[in-house]
Design a protein around this motif. Structure first.
Motif, PDB file in Angstrom:
ATOM      1  N   MET A   1       0.830  -1.211   0.000  1.00 44.85           N
ATOM      2  CA  MET A   1       0.000   0.000   0.000  1.00 44.85           C
ATOM      3  C   MET A   1       0.857   1.251   0.000  1.00 44.85           C
ATOM      4  O   MET A   1       0.545   2.244  -0.663  1.00 44.85           O
ATOM      5  CB  MET A   1      -0.924  -0.020   1.222  1.00 44.85           C
ATOM      6  N   THR A   2       2.000   1.206   0.759  1.00 43.93           N
ATOM      7  CA  THR A   2       2.892   2.366   0.814  1.00 43.93           C
ATOM      8  C   THR A   2       3.467   2.677  -0.560  1.00 43.93           C
ATOM      9  O   THR A   2       3.548   3.836  -0.972  1.00 43.93           O
ATOM     10  CB  THR A   2       4.032   2.104   1.810  1.00 43.93           C
ATOM     11  N   VAL A   3       3.852   1.607  -1.252  1.00 41.96           N
ATOM     12  CA  VAL A   3       4.399   1.804  -2.599  1.00 41.96           C
ATOM     13  C   VAL A   3       3.344   2.418  -3.520  1.00 41.96           C
ATOM     14  O   VAL A   3       3.623   3.321  -4.316  1.00 41.96           O
ATOM     15  CB  VAL A   3       4.898   0.457  -3.162  1.00 41.96           C
ATOM     16  N   ILE A   4       2.107   1.931  -3.402  1.00 42.07           N
ATOM     17  CA  ILE A   4       1.022   2.444  -4.254  1.00 42.07           C
ATOM     18  C   ILE A   4       0.784   3.926  -3.965  1.00 42.07           C
ATOM     19  O   ILE A   4       0.623   4.747  -4.883  1.00 42.07           O
ATOM     20  CB  ILE A   4      -0.262   1.631  -4.025  1.00 42.07           C
ATOM     21  N   LEU A   5       0.785   4.275  -2.682  1.00 41.86           N
ATOM     22  CA  LEU A   5       0.582   5.680  -2.325  1.00 41.86           C
ATOM     23  C   LEU A   5       1.707   6.555  -2.869  1.00 41.86           C
ATOM     24  O   LEU A   5       1.475   7.659  -3.371  1.00 41.86           O
ATOM     25  CB  LEU A   5       0.481   5.819  -0.809  1.00 41.86           C
ATOM     26  N   LEU A   6       2.943   6.040  -2.752  1.00 41.38           N
ATOM     27  CA  LEU A   6       4.069   6.811  -3.276  1.00 41.38           C
ATOM     28  C   LEU A   6       3.937   6.997  -4.783  1.00 41.38           C
ATOM     29  O   LEU A   6       4.163   8.098  -5.308  1.00 41.38           O
ATOM     30  CB  LEU A   6       5.382   6.104  -2.946  1.00 41.38           C
ATOM     31  N   LEU A   7       3.569   5.930  -5.470  1.00 42.49           N
ATOM     32  CA  LEU A   7       3.381   6.038  -6.914  1.00 42.49           C
ATOM     33  C   LEU A   7       2.302   7.044  -7.255  1.00 42.49           C
ATOM     34  O   LEU A   7       2.430   7.832  -8.197  1.00 42.49           O
ATOM     35  CB  LEU A   7       3.045   4.669  -7.492  1.00 42.49           C
ATOM     36  N   MET A   8       1.207   7.041  -6.489  1.00 44.65           N
ATOM     37  CA  MET A   8       0.117   7.981  -6.757  1.00 44.65           C
ATOM     38  C   MET A   8       0.586   9.413  -6.566  1.00 44.65           C
ATOM     39  O   MET A   8       0.245  10.304  -7.360  1.00 44.65           O
ATOM     40  CB  MET A   8      -1.063   7.667  -5.848  1.00 44.65           C
ATOM     41  N   VAL A   9       1.369   9.647  -5.510  1.00 44.55           N
ATOM     42  CA  VAL A   9       1.868  10.998  -5.272  1.00 44.55           C
ATOM     43  C   VAL A   9       2.810  11.418  -6.395  1.00 44.55           C
ATOM     44  O   VAL A   9       2.739  12.541  -6.912  1.00 44.55           O
ATOM     45  CB  VAL A   9       2.588  11.073  -3.902  1.00 44.55           C
ATOM     46  N   LEU A  10       3.704  10.496  -6.802  1.00 46.98           N
ATOM     47  CA  LEU A  10       4.639  10.819  -7.872  1.00 46.98           C
ATOM     48  C   LEU A  10       3.915  11.103  -9.185  1.00 46.98           C
ATOM     49  O   LEU A  10       4.283  12.020  -9.927  1.00 46.98           O
ATOM     50  CB  LEU A  10       5.638   9.669  -8.052  1.00 46.98           C
ATOM     51  N   VAL A  11       2.875  10.297  -9.475  1.00 47.40           N
ATOM     52  CA  VAL A  11       2.112  10.531 -10.696  1.00 47.40           C
ATOM     53  C   VAL A  11       1.418  11.885 -10.650  1.00 47.40           C
ATOM     54  O   VAL A  11       1.408  12.637 -11.630  1.00 47.40           O
ATOM     55  CB  VAL A  11       1.086   9.396 -10.918  1.00 47.40           C
ATOM     56  N   ALA A  12       0.837  12.210  -9.480  1.00 48.46           N
ATOM     57  CA  ALA A  12       0.153  13.493  -9.345  1.00 48.46           C
ATOM     58  C   ALA A  12       1.124  14.653  -9.557  1.00 48.46           C
ATOM     59  O   ALA A  12       0.818  15.640 -10.238  1.00 48.46           O
ATOM     60  CB  ALA A  12      -0.512  13.589  -7.983  1.00 48.46           C
ATOM     61  N   VAL A  13       2.313  14.530  -8.969  1.00 46.67           N
ATOM     62  CA  VAL A  13       3.322  15.582  -9.126  1.00 46.67           C
ATOM     63  C   VAL A  13       3.767  15.657 -10.588  1.00 46.67           C
ATOM     64  O   VAL A  13       3.913  16.753 -11.160  1.00 46.67           O
ATOM     65  CB  VAL A  13       4.522  15.316  -8.203  1.00 46.67           C
ATOM     66  N   ALA A  14       3.958  14.501 -11.220  1.00 45.23           N
ATOM     67  CA  ALA A  14       4.385  14.481 -12.611  1.00 45.23           C
ATOM     68  C   ALA A  14       3.335  15.111 -13.524  1.00 45.23           C
ATOM     69  O   ALA A  14       3.678  15.862 -14.448  1.00 45.23           O
ATOM     70  CB  ALA A  14       4.673  13.049 -13.050  1.00 45.23           C
ATOM     71  N   VAL A  15       2.060  14.822 -13.264  1.00 42.79           N
ATOM     72  CA  VAL A  15       1.001  15.423 -14.074  1.00 42.79           C
ATOM     73  C   VAL A  15       1.008  16.940 -13.927  1.00 42.79           C
ATOM     74  O   VAL A  15       0.905  17.687 -14.910  1.00 42.79           O
ATOM     75  CB  VAL A  15      -0.377  14.840 -13.690  1.00 42.79           C
ATOM     76  N   ALA A  16       1.147  17.398 -12.687  1.00 41.00           N
ATOM     77  CA  ALA A  16       1.167  18.842 -12.453  1.00 41.00           C
ATOM     78  C   ALA A  16       2.368  19.490 -13.136  1.00 41.00           C
ATOM     79  O   ALA A  16       2.244  20.530 -13.790  1.00 41.00           O
ATOM     80  CB  ALA A  16       1.197  19.124 -10.954  1.00 41.00           C
ATOM     81  N   LEU A  17       3.556  18.868 -12.998  1.00 42.51           N
ATOM     82  CA  LEU A  17       4.753  19.429 -13.628  1.00 42.51           C
ATOM     83  C   LEU A  17       4.633  19.427 -15.152  1.00 42.51           C
ATOM     84  O   LEU A  17       5.037  20.379 -15.822  1.00 42.51           O
ATOM     85  CB  LEU A  17       5.987  18.626 -13.202  1.00 42.51           C
ATOM     86  N   GLY A  18       4.080  18.334 -15.676  1.00 44.63           N
ATOM     87  CA  GLY A  18       3.925  18.245 -17.119  1.00 44.63           C
ATOM     88  C   GLY A  18       2.983  19.302 -17.656  1.00 44.63           C
ATOM     89  O   GLY A  18       3.274  19.956 -18.662  1.00 44.63           O
ATOM     90  N   MET A  19       1.843  19.483 -17.007  1.00 42.67           N
ATOM     91  CA  MET A  19       0.885  20.470 -17.470  1.00 42.67           C
ATOM     92  C   MET A  19       1.446  21.881 -17.367  1.00 42.67           C
ATOM     93  O   MET A  19       1.105  22.761 -18.165  1.00 42.67           O
ATOM     94  CB  MET A  19      -0.411  20.351 -16.674  1.00 42.67           C
ATOM     95  N   LEU A  20       2.321  22.112 -16.370  1.00 39.33           N
ATOM     96  CA  LEU A  20       2.937  23.430 -16.203  1.00 39.33           C
ATOM     97  C   LEU A  20       4.169  23.610 -17.086  1.00 39.33           C
ATOM     98  O   LEU A  20       4.775  24.690 -17.086  1.00 39.33           O
ATOM     99  CB  LEU A  20       3.321  23.645 -14.739  1.00 39.33           C
ATOM    100  N   ARG A  21       4.530  22.531 -17.814  1.00 32.65           N
ATOM    101  CA  ARG A  21       5.680  22.556 -18.725  1.00 32.65           C
ATOM    102  C   ARG A  21       6.951  22.976 -17.991  1.00 32.65           C
ATOM    103  O   ARG A  21       7.691  23.880 -18.413  1.00 32.65           O
ATOM    104  CB  ARG A  21       5.396  23.458 -19.928  1.00 32.65           C
ATOM    105  N   ALA A  22       7.200  22.275 -16.884  1.00 37.18           N
ATOM    106  CA  ALA A  22       8.351  22.584 -16.048  1.00 37.18           C
ATOM    107  C   ALA A  22       9.649  22.201 -16.745  1.00 37.18           C
ATOM    108  O   ALA A  22       9.701  21.281 -17.570  1.00 37.18           O
ATOM    109  CB  ALA A  22       8.240  21.836 -14.723  1.00 37.18           C
ATOM    110  N   ALA A  23      10.722  22.919 -16.411  1.00 34.75           N
ATOM    111  CA  ALA A  23      12.054  22.627 -16.943  1.00 34.75           C
ATOM    112  C   ALA A  23      12.620  21.399 -16.236  1.00 34.75           C
ATOM    113  O   ALA A  23      12.162  21.014 -15.142  1.00 34.75           O
ATOM    114  CB  ALA A  23      12.973  23.829 -16.730  1.00 34.75           C
TER     115      ALA A  23
END
Length: 840
Positions: A1-23
Motif C-alpha cells: 500500500m505504501t508503494v502504491i501511495l508513493l506512486l500515486m503521489v509521484l504521478v500526481a506531481v508528474a502530471v502537475a509538472l507536465g501540465m505546467l511545462r516545467a524545466a
C-alpha cells in the motif's frame, strides 16, 4: 500500500509538472523534495520500508538524470545531437514547392487548436460581421437587383449560356472588380463583403455566381494587384474592374490537377519578334482544361514551367513555375471550346497553344518575378480558397433550409404538415445545423481574411467541409421534396444546386486530396508550435546555427509533448471539469470546457502521429484524413460559439448551438477513435487508448428531442428562421418559385387553425374532400368554419397547389435538335487537337 501511495503521489506531481511545462531542473527539485519527504516519514509517520527504498533508488536515479540534462553541454551531447541526426533522417525533406506552399499562408486559430491550450481571447478578437455603409448598400442594392433579374431555367436549360443582360449588369456595376483596389478602379471591398455578395448571388444561381466568383478569386486580377509591374497595374486593373477584360486563369492540365506542381506546360526563354522588333521573350507550349470563363475570356492568365537553357536570365536553367498574361486574341492561342460541367451553363473550357511567343514583360511582375509563380499562386489561394467556395456553399445550405422548411410546413400528408413528422424532422434538423455551422465558420474565416490574414490550413478545411456539408444539405432537401425535386422545369428551385454540387467538390483542390493531404499533412507543419522550426533547423546548411535552433525547438517540443500527455490524461480523467473557460462565458462554460479538452486530445494525437510516422505521414492518408476531420470539427464548433456570442446570445438560438456542438463533438470523437484504433504502432495505439479514452466513448449525437425543438423554431416564420437564412436572396414575388414559397408559407400558417377544424369535420364525415367538390364551401355551410376562414382556406389551398405542382411539357418542347453525329470513337480531346492542327 505504501508503494502504491508513493506512486500515486509521484504521478500526481508528474502530471502537475507536465501540465505546467516545467524545466528539467524543476522536475528534479520537485521529485527530490517529494521523495525526501516520503522517505523521512513526513507523510506517514514512519521511515520508509525497504521496498519503498528500492523504489526510491530508481526515483533518485531519474532525478539525477534530470539534473544532468539541465547542464547544457551534457544535454547537447546526450540528447540534442543524437536527436538532430535522427530527425534529419526521419522527417521528410521539404521540397521547393512545398516550402513555398508552407510560406504562403498564415496561421490563425488553427495554431491554437494544435497547441492544445486554445487562447479564447484570440478567437473573440476576430471581428464580427462588419460591412461599411458602401458595402451594405451594394449588397442591398445592385446585388439584390442582380438576383431579381436571374431566370435560372432560361440560363441553364433554354439558353445554356449566360445572357448578355447579366454580363452587362455585372460589368457595369463593378462585380468583376470587387477585390481590385479603388486606386485602380475597383470596388476595394473587404473579404467579408465579397463573401456575402457572392453568397447572395449563389443562393439565387450557381451559374451566375461563378462568373462573378472567378475574377474575384484566384486569377489575373489579384495576381496583378499584388505582384504586377506598375505598367501592368495601370493598364489591366482598370480594364478588369470595368469588365472591359474578362479574365480566366489556366492552371490545371491533363496531367496536373491537384498536383499542379507537376505541370508539363513549358516555356523556353529565347529571342523572338514582337510588334516588329526582336526582344527577349518566352516560347510557350501548353494544354489546359477545366478553365472557368475560358470560352468568354479576353485575358488569359497562364501558369507554366520556365526553362532558360541559354542562361539569358542568369545561371539557373530551371527557372520554375511562372505566370504570364496573354490576350486571348494573341496568335497561337487556341481558346473558345466548351466543356459541359455537370449540366451547368457557366462558361468553362480548354485552351492550348504550341510554340507561342510572348515578350518577357507579359510575365506578371516582369522578369524579376519569373519562377515565382508557385509562391504567388499559393499566397493568393490561401486567402481565395477561404472566401469563394465557402461563401457559395454556405449560402446554398441556407437556401436549402429556407426552401425546405417552407415546403415541409406547406406540404401535408396524413392530415398534418410533413414538417411535424419525425422522419422529416431528422433531415430538417441537419439542415438547421448545417446552415448555422457553415455561416458561423464563413463569417469568422472571412473576418480573418479581411484583417489581412491568409489562413492556409483553415481555408483548406473550410473549402472541403462547407462543400461536403452543402452536398448533404442538397440531398436532404431532395429527400424532403421528393418527386417535386427530381422533375426539372422552370419552377424547380433545387435542380441547379444539385447539378452544381460536384463542381464545388472538385475545384480549387479536390476534396479527397484537400482532406487527406493538405489540411493535416501540411497543417501539422504549418500550425504545430515546434515541428516546422525543427524541420527548418535540420535542413539549415549552417550546421552550428541549425543545431542551436534545433535545440531550442526540440526542448520546447519535448516539454509540449509531456504537457499534452499529462494534460490530456488529466482532463479525460476529470471529464474536462477543470479545462479552461474564458471570462463572461454566460452559460457556455460546459461547451468551452469540452472544446478545450478536445483541443488537448487533438494536440496529443497529432503530435504523436507526426513524431512516429515522420516521412510516412503522406502515405497514411486515412489517418491524416481523420485528423483533418477532427481539426475541422473543433474549429467549426469554436466558430459556432463565437457566432452565438457575436449575435448577442439570442436565447432562442441556444438550442441550435447545443445541437450543433453536441453533434460536432461526436463527429470529432469518431474521427479520433478512427485514428487511435488504426494507429500503425501497437504500443502507441495502446497508450493513446489509455490517455484519450480512459473511460471509453464520451460524446454522443444530439438527442431527438433537441432536434425536434430546433426544427419547430426553423419552420415558424419569424426572427429565428430569418437569422438562420440571413444574407441570401429572398423573393416576395408569388410569380417567382421561391417567392411563392414565402407567400404560401405565411398564408398556410395563418390558415392552420381553420384547417384543423376542417380536418376534424372530414374525419367525422361531415365534409368530403374530393376532386370536383367544394369541400371548403361544405365546411362553411355546415358551420364548421366562418366565411372569413373559408376565404383564407381557399387562398391557402390555391397557393399550396401551386407550390406542390410539378412542371410538365409537351413532347415536342423537349425534342432536342440533333446535329450531324461525330464519327464514333473520336473523343473531345482528339477533335480539339484536330481543330487546332487545322487552324495552325
Amino acid at each position: 500500500m505504501t508503494v502504491i501511495l508513493l506512486l500515486m503521489v509521484l504521478v500526481a506531481v508528474a502530471v502537475a509538472l507536465g501540465m505546467l511545462r516545467a524545466a528539467p531542473w524543476q522536475w528534479a527539485v520537485a521529485l527530490g523534495l517529494v521523495t525526501l519527504s516520503w522517505q523521512s516519514g513526513l507523510f506517514h509517520g514512519t521511515p520508509s520500508v525497504p521496498h519503498v527504498g528500492f523504489l526510491g533508488f530508481f526515483v533518485w536515479l531519474a532525478i539525477a538524470a534530470l539534473g544532468a540534462l539541465s547542464i547544457p553541454n551534457v544535454r547537447r551531447t546526450l540528447v540534442t545531437e543524437p536527436a538532430f541526426k535522427l530527425v534529419g533522417r526521419v522527417l521528410p525533406k521539404v521540397s521547393d514547392t512545398e516550402q513555398q506552399a508552407l510560406n504562403a499562408g498564415t496561421v490563425g486559430f488553427d495554431a491554437e487548436i494544435f497547441s492544445g491550450t486554445p487562447d479564447w481571447t484570440k478567437l473573440r478578437a476576430v471581428p464580427p460581421i462588419v460591412l461599411t455603409p458602401e458595402e451594405r448598400a451594394f449588397l442591398d442594392g445592385p446585388t439584390t437587383e442582380l438576383c431579381r433579374m436571374i431566370d435560372h431555367w432560361k440560363i441553364r436549360h433554354t439558353d445554356r449560356r449566360m445572357p448578355p443582360e447579366i454580363w452587362g449588369f455585372v460589368k457595369a456595376h463593378g462585380f468583376l472588380g470587387m477585390l481590385i483596389s479603388k486606386e485602380h478602379g475597383g470596388l476595394g471591398f473587404s473579404a467579408q463583403a465579397q463573401s456575402l455578395i457572392l453568397g447572395m448571388i449563389a443562393s439565387r444561381s450557381p451559374d451566375v455566381v461563378t462568373i462573378v466568383m472567378v475574377p474575384n478569386s484566384l486569377g489575373p486580377g489579384e495576381l496583378i494587384e499584388k505582384y504586377g509591374t506598375d505598367e501592368q497595374k495601370s493598364h489591366y486593373l482598370p480594364r478588369l474592374a470595368r469588365g472591359e477584360e474578362v479574365p480566366c486563369f489556366a492552371l490545371t492540365g491533363p496531367t496536373s490537377g491537384s498536383d499542379a506542381a507537376t505541370m508539363r506546360d513549358i516555356g523556353i526563354v529565347t529571342m523572338g519578334e514582337h510588334e516588329g522588333r526582336q526582344t527577349v521573350g518566352i516560347r510557350v507550349s501548353w494544354d489546359k482544361r477545366y478553365i472557368t470563363l475560358g470560352p468568354e475570356a479576353t485575358l488569359l492568365g497562364l501558369a507554366f514551367r520556365l526553362f532558360d537553357p541559354d542562361k539569358v536570365l542568369g545561371e539557373t536553367e530551371d527557372i520554375g513555375i511562372t505566370v504570364a498574361l496573354i490576350p486571348t486574341t494573341h496568335p497561337g492561342v487556341k481558346i473558345g471550346r466548351r466543356h459541359l460541367p455537370s449540366g451547368a451553363a457557366f462558361p468553362n473550357g480548354p485552351n492550348w497553344g504550341t510554340d507561342v511567343f510572348i515578350p518577357m514583360d507579359w510575365v506578371i511582375g516582369g522578369e524579376a518575378m519569373a519562377g515565382q509563380g508557385w509562391r504567388m499562386l499559393m499566397e493568393c489561394l490561401a486567402a481565395g480558397r477561404a472566401i469563394s467556395l465557402p461563401s457559395s456553399a454556405t449560402a446554398g445550405a441556407k437556401a436549402m433550409l429556407r426552401f425546405s422548411t417552407a415546403y415541409a410546413r406547406i406540404r401535408r400528408q396524413f392530415g398534418l404538415s410533413i414538417a411535424r413528422m419525425e422522419g422529416v424532422e431528422e433531415p430538417l434538423a441537419r439542415l438547421v445545423e448545417t446552415a448555422y455551422v457553415n455561416e458561423a465558420a464563413r463569417a469568422v474565416t472571412a473576418a480573418m481574411v479581411s484583417r489581412g490574414e491568409r489562413p492556409s490550413v483553415i481555408s483548406a478545411l473550410m473549402k472541403y467541409q462547407t462543400t461536403e456539408r452543402m452536398r448533404r444539405a442538397v440531398n436532404d432537401a431532395f429527400d424532403i421534396h421528393g418527386g417535386r425535386a427530381i422533375c426539372d422545369g422552370p419552377s424547380n428551385y433545387l435542380q441547379s444546386a444539385y447539378q452544381m454540387v460536384p463542381v464545388g467538390i472538385t475545384v480549387e483542390g479536390a476534396n479527397i486530396l484537400t482532406r487527406t493531404l493538405i489540411t493535416f499533412a501540411q497543417g501539422a507543419l504549418r500550425s504545430h508550435p515546434y515541428l516546422y522550426r525543427e524541420v527548418q533547423a535540420v535542413q539549415n546548411p549552417d550546421r552550428e546555427t541549425g543545431l542551436q535552433d534545433f535545440e531550442d525547438a526540440f526542448l520546447g517540443h519535448i516539454s509540449f509533448s509531456i504537457s499534452n500527455v499529462t494534460g490530456a490524461f488529466f482532463h479525460n480523467l476529470t471529464l474536462g471539469l477543470f479545462a479552461e473557460v474564458p471570462e463572461r462565458a454566460q452559460g457556455l462554460e460546459a461547451i468551452y470546457r469540452q472544446l478545450s479538452r478536445a483541443s488537448r486530445n487533438f494536440a496529443l494525437v497529432a503530435d504523436m502521429t507526426v513524431a512516429l510516422l515522420g516521412g510516412g505521414l503522406k502515405v497514411k492518408q486515412k489517418l491524416t484524413g481523420r485528423l483533418a476531420d477532427a481539426l475541422s470539427e473543433i474549429y467549426l464548433a469554436c466558430c459556432v460559439v463565437k457566432r452565438f456570442e457575436d449575435d448577442g446570445r439570442p436565447e432562442a438560438d441556444r438550442a441550435i448551438v447545443a445541437f450543433a456542438v453536441t453533434n460536432g463533438l461526436h463527429r470529432y470523437e469518431e474521427a479520433m477513435r478512427g485514428v487511435v484504433e488504426n494507429f500503425p504502432n501497437p504500443v502507441a495505439r495502446g497508450l493513446l487508448r489509455v490517455l484519450v479514452f480512459p473511460f471509453g466513448r464520451h460524446y454522443y449525437p444530439a438527442p431527438d428531442a433537441l432536434g425536434s425543438r430546433i426544427v419547430r423554431l426553423a419552420i415558424e416564420p419569424g426572427e429565428v428562421r430569418d437569422r438562420l437564412t440571413r444574407d441570401i436572396y429572398i423573393s416576395g414575388d408569388p410569380d417567382d418559385p421561391t417567392g411563392l414559397l414565402e407567400v404560401a408559407l405565411k398564408k398556410v400558417v395563418a390558415a392552420e387553425a381553420a384547417e384543423k377544424k376542417v380536418e376534424r369535420a372530414i374525419r367525422a364525415g361531415i365534409v368530403r374532400r374530393y376532386h370536383g367538390r367544394d369541400w371548403i364551401g361544405e365546411a362553411a355551410d355546415a358551420g364548421t368554419i366562418t366565411e372569413s376562414e373559408a376565404q383564407l382556406l381557399r387562398e391557402a389551398e390555391a397557393l399550396t397547389q401551386r407550390v406542390i405542382a410539378v412542371d410538365h411539357f409537351a413532347p415536342e418542347d423537349l425534342m432536342p435538335n440533333y446535329r450531324e453525329a461525330q464519327p464514333p470513337g473520336l473523343g473531345h480531346n482528339v477533335r480539339a487537337a484536330a481543330a487546332g492542327a487545322d487552324q495552325s
